[in-house]
Scaffold this active site. Structure first.
Site, PDB file in Angstrom:
ATOM      1  N   ASP A 130     -39.031 -34.044 -10.275  1.00  0.00           N
ATOM      2  CA  ASP A 130     -38.757 -33.738  -8.995  1.00  0.00           C
ATOM      3  C   ASP A 130     -38.782 -34.663  -7.925  1.00  0.00           C
ATOM      4  O   ASP A 130     -39.420 -35.696  -8.277  1.00  0.00           O
ATOM      5  CB  ASP A 130     -39.803 -32.414  -8.479  1.00  0.00           C
ATOM      6  CG  ASP A 130     -39.162 -31.094  -9.293  1.00  0.00           C
ATOM      7  OD1 ASP A 130     -38.026 -30.971  -9.813  1.00  0.00           O
ATOM      8  OD2 ASP A 130     -40.224 -30.017  -9.237  1.00  0.00           O
ATOM      9  N   ARG A 182     -30.075 -34.719 -10.131  1.00  0.00           N
ATOM     10  CA  ARG A 182     -29.995 -33.245  -9.291  1.00  0.00           C
ATOM     11  C   ARG A 182     -29.851 -33.524  -7.860  1.00  0.00           C
ATOM     12  O   ARG A 182     -30.654 -34.331  -7.422  1.00  0.00           O
ATOM     13  CB  ARG A 182     -31.192 -32.552  -9.618  1.00  0.00           C
ATOM     14  CG  ARG A 182     -31.472 -31.049  -8.781  1.00  0.00           C
ATOM     15  CD  ARG A 182     -32.574 -30.345  -8.769  1.00  0.00           C
ATOM     16  NE  ARG A 182     -33.081 -30.107  -9.994  1.00  0.00           N
ATOM     17  CZ  ARG A 182     -34.389 -30.078 -10.276  1.00  0.00           C
ATOM     18  NH1 ARG A 182     -35.524 -30.349  -9.587  1.00  0.00           N
ATOM     19  NH2 ARG A 182     -34.949 -29.419 -11.383  1.00  0.00           N
TER      20      ARG A 182
END
Ligand SMILES: Cc1cc2nc3c(=O)[nH]c(=O)nc-3n(C[C@H](O)[C@H](O)[C@H](O)COP(=O)(O)OP(=O)(O)OC[C@H]3O[C@@H](n4cnc5c(N)ncnc54)[C@H](O)[C@@H]3O)c2cc1C
Length: 318
Positions: A130, A182
């Protein structure tokens, strides 16, 4: 202003100790968080998988303040990997580097990350790193480069945030090698010196980066393997129907197959869009957070949608 206050509250230890003790706060957070234990989270993952939804599991926690916490967090992540494999649950995992020591000591973080990646490679589990606030962007990308250099590129992916000025350059550099990205809008309140202050500019940047990623997906001729959570395709992570429509129409325009991209959403948000995409034959992956450290994640979700915040406040007064 509201987002600024909530961002401050999401990081304030005093607010965390008060709110985490409120039973109704925990109940409201349950809309976004799949329980406090790994057992509860795995049950949610199994349910989502049975409905044709891929998953990425996140053990909540960030900004640890001691070496012990950092090592414990890394061990917990390896336990998740073991459980997923032992139970035959096809899921990837998402991790935050500040949870395994990045802010405390980058060397501890490096050791922990490589240990996690070795375990993930052995067990064929995909690990998404992340992206946290902009003070950690470069350090996170540097460690992602290291992971790829060490031969874990097939098991690791990164996140790029459309709100940052630097993101198109980062994407172009990342795309010069094989890597899994992402794209999201960015959940952190950022200074105007590094990020677009206006939503419209973030949205435009999101669409442009989506196009770059979809072009790359065509080039690499990637394919989805539904077992093991391995995700060798660009992940378009948003609940914004306009951004999703843009990705769909661009994919159609360039002739990218339905398995050449993946949509990702957060647990408990816009299930209607998730189901609609699945009906159309697109892969959808849901980010499933769990754990006792749900407070900062929960407050960031409140900050994104004032309606949820008012619901929370009205419940408090009731
Ligand atoms: C799978 C996934 C992974 C992510 N990983 C990261 C990461 O690593 N780093 C990072 O900074 N950010 C991450 N994010 C968060 C992201 O940056 C945004 O903060 C978040 O997705 C909200 O933006 P949006 O794209 O949905 O658009 P928005 O314009 O914020 O929202 C569009 C619509 O989505 C719905 N919606 C959005 N948020 C909520 C909510 N909280 N509650 C209810 N409805 C809502 C509403 O209908 C809203 O109108 C991730 C998001 C997803 C989906």
């Amino acid at each position: 202003m509201l987002k600024l206050i909530l961002t401050y509250l999401s990081q304030a230890g005093w607010a965390r100790s008060i709110v985490q003790g409120w039973g109704f706060a925990k109940r409201t957070a349950a809309r976004f968080v799949a329980g406090e234990t790994l057992d509860e989270a795995i049950a949610v993952v199994k349910d989502l998988n049975s409905r044709g939804i891929f998953t990425t599991l996140d053990h909540l926690g960030e900004n640890v303040t001691s070496r012990e916490e950092a090592f414990l967090a890394a061990d917990e992540i390896i336990t998740i990997i073991d459980r997923l494999v032992n139970e035959g649950v096809p899921s990837g995992i998402s991790i935050k580097l500040s949870q395994i020591g990045l802010v405390l000591d980058p060397e501890i973080c490096r050791q922990n990350l490589l240990k996690i990646m070795e375990s993930a490679k052995e067990r064929n589990i995909f690990v998404r790193i992340d992206m946290e606030d902009s003070s950690l962007t470069q350090a996170t990308l540097d460690l992602f480069d290291l992971v790829r250099e060490k031969g874990y590129e097939a098991y690791s992916g990164i996140v790029i945030q459309a709100n940052l000025f630097r993101s198109q350059d980062d994407i172009k550099r990342l795309m010069s090698g094989l890597c899994r990205v992402r794209i999201c809008k960015g959940a952190y309140k950022e200074p105007r010196t590094v990020a677009f202050p206006k939503k419209i500019s973030v949205d435009e940047n999101f669409d442009r980066i989506t196009e770059l990623l979809l072009d790359q997906s065509l080039e690499f001729e990637l394919s989805v393997t539904p077992d093991g959570g391995f995700s060798p395709i660009p992940a378009i992570a948003t609940h914004d129907q306009t951004r999703i429509d843009h990705a769909l129409s661009y994919a159609n325009k360039i002739g990218l197959g339905k398995r050449g991209l993946e949509f990702q959403m957060l647990y408990g948000i816009r299930e209607d869009i998730q189901e609609n995409l699945i009906r159309q034959g697109y892969p959808v992956r849901v980010y499933v957070p769990y754990g006792s450290e749900w407070y900062p994640y929960f407050v960031r979700r409140l900050a994104e949608r004032p309606a949820s915040l008012w619901f929370f406040i009205s419940n408090f007064f009731r």
